[in-house]
Design an enzyme around this catalytic site. Structure first.
Site, PDB file in Angstrom:
ATOM      1  N   ASP A  28       0.878  -1.179   0.000  1.00 37.43           N
ATOM      2  CA  ASP A  28       0.000   0.000   0.000  1.00 37.43           C
ATOM      3  C   ASP A  28       0.919   1.234   0.000  1.00 37.43           C
ATOM      4  OD1 ASP A  28       0.883   0.432   2.598  1.00 37.43           O
ATOM      5  OD2 ASP A  28      -1.097   0.379   3.527  1.00 37.43           O
ATOM      6  N   CYS A  41       3.467  -2.666   3.974  1.00 36.01           N
ATOM      7  CA  CYS A  41       2.547  -1.572   4.302  1.00 36.01           C
ATOM      8  C   CYS A  41       3.277  -0.707   5.316  1.00 36.01           C
ATOM      9  CB  CYS A  41       1.188  -2.090   4.788  1.00 36.01           C
ATOM     10  SG  CYS A  41       1.187  -2.916   6.380  1.00 36.01           S
ATOM     11  N   THR A  87       3.233  -0.614   8.666  1.00 37.19           N
ATOM     12  CA  THR A  87       3.801  -1.413   9.760  1.00 37.19           C
ATOM     13  C   THR A  87       4.210  -2.813   9.318  1.00 37.19           C
ATOM     14  OG1 THR A  87       1.593  -2.227  10.274  1.00 37.19           O
ATOM     15  CG2 THR A  87       2.345  -0.280  11.496  1.00 37.19           C
ATOM     16  N   HIS A 102      10.999 -23.028   9.713  1.00 35.89           N
ATOM     17  CA  HIS A 102      10.091 -23.751  10.613  1.00 35.89           C
ATOM     18  C   HIS A 102       8.623 -23.661  10.217  1.00 35.89           C
ATOM     19  CE1 HIS A 102      13.002 -24.019  14.300  1.00 35.89           C
ATOM     20  NE2 HIS A 102      13.501 -24.558  13.198  1.00 35.89           N
ATOM     21  N   HIS A 128       8.374 -30.101  11.702  1.00 34.89           N
ATOM     22  CA  HIS A 128       7.652 -28.891  11.297  1.00 34.89           C
ATOM     23  C   HIS A 128       6.560 -29.210  10.275  1.00 34.89           C
ATOM     24  CE1 HIS A 128      10.582 -26.774  13.624  1.00 34.89           C
ATOM     25  NE2 HIS A 128      11.563 -27.324  12.918  1.00 34.89           N
TER      26      HIS A 128
HETATM   27  C1  RB5 Z   1      -1.737   3.198   6.210  1.00 34.05           C
HETATM   28  O1  RB5 Z   1      -1.696   4.480   6.732  1.00 34.05           O
HETATM   29  C2  RB5 Z   1      -1.373   2.184   7.291  1.00 34.05           C
HETATM   30  O2  RB5 Z   1      -2.424   2.049   8.189  1.00 34.05           O
HETATM   31  C3  RB5 Z   1      -1.029   0.850   6.650  1.00 34.05           C
HETATM   32  O3  RB5 Z   1       0.017   1.023   5.749  1.00 34.05           O
HETATM   33  C4  RB5 Z   1      -0.556  -0.229   7.584  1.00 34.05           C
HETATM   34  O4  RB5 Z   1       0.426   0.226   8.444  1.00 34.05           O
HETATM   35  C5  RB5 Z   1      -1.601  -0.992   8.279  1.00 34.05           C
HETATM   36  O5  RB5 Z   1      -1.304  -1.966   8.980  1.00 34.05           O
END
Ligand code: RB5
Length: 155
Positions: free
Chosen positions: A13, A70, A72, A103, A138
Site C-alpha cells: 500500500d 505496508c 507497519t 520452521h 515442522h
Molecule cells: C496506512 O496508513 C497504514 O495504516 C497501513 O500502511 C498499515 O500500516 C496498516 O497496517
C-alpha cells in the site's frame, strides 16, 4: 540463494510503497524476477486490496513467494493470512525472517515501510530467500495450520 523457479509476487500500500521500490532495486541487483502487483504510484490505497492479487498469485502457482509491504507490515500480513494457503510473517528482525521459512514454511514476508529501513529490509529478504523449510517435525505443525484453515472453511 534459494533457486526461484517462478517470480516473486510483490505488493504494497502507500505506507510500504517506497520500501517495495527499494527492495525491487535489490532484487534487480540479485537478478531475481518478480511481478509487481502495485501500488505502482504510492497513492493512498487499502492494504487488503493490494495483498489479495499477490497472495492469489502465490497460491495459484503463478509466483513462488510474496514480499508484502505496508506502513507497519502488520495490516498486510493480516490480509495475507486470510488467503487460504498463505503463511505470512511480519518481520523486522533477520532471525525471524530466516526461521519463518525454516520452521513455518512461510510463503509471504511482510515488512513495514515505517518500521524498517531499506538496508534492513534487504537483509530480511535475503534471510527469507536463502532459508529453506526444514521439514521433519515442522511438517506436522504446518499441517495443523492447514487443518485449521480447512476446519474454518467448512463452517
Ligand atoms: C496506512 O496508513 C497504514 O495504516 C497501513 O500502511 C498499515 O500500516 C496498516 O497496517
Amino acid at each position: 540463494m534459494i533457486h526461484l523457479e517462478k517470480p516473486l509476487a510483490l505488493a504494497a500500500d502507500h505506507g510500504g510503497f517506497e520500501l517495495k521500490e527499494a527492495v525491487k532495486a535489490h532484487l534487480d541487483e540479485l537478478g531475481l524476477a518478480y511481478q509487481d502487483f502495485g501500488t505502482l504510484d504510492g497513492a493512498s490505497c487499502d492494504y487488503p486490496d493490494m495483498a489479495l492479487p499477490a497472495c492469489n498469485a502465490v497460491v495459484n502457482g503463478q509466483c513462488q513467494l510474496a514480499l508484502l509491504f505496508c506502513g507497519t507490515g502488520v495490516g498486510i500480513s493480516m490480509a495475507a493470512n486470510k488467503v487460504r494457503g498463505i503463511r505470512a510473517c511480519c518481520c523486522s528482525d533477520v532471525f525471524s525472517a530466516e526461521y519463518t521459512r525454516r520452521h513455518n514454511d512461510a510463503n509471504a514476508l511482510c515488512m513495514g515501510g515505517r518500521v524498517v529501513g531499506a538496508g534492513l529490509a534487504c537483509s530480511l529478504v535475503d534471510a527469507f530467500l536463502n532459508a529453506e523449510f526444514e521439514g521433519d517435525r515442522h511438517i506436522r505443525r504446518v499441517a495443523k495450520l492447514k487443518a485449521i484453515e480447512d476446519e474454518q472453511a467448512a463452517l
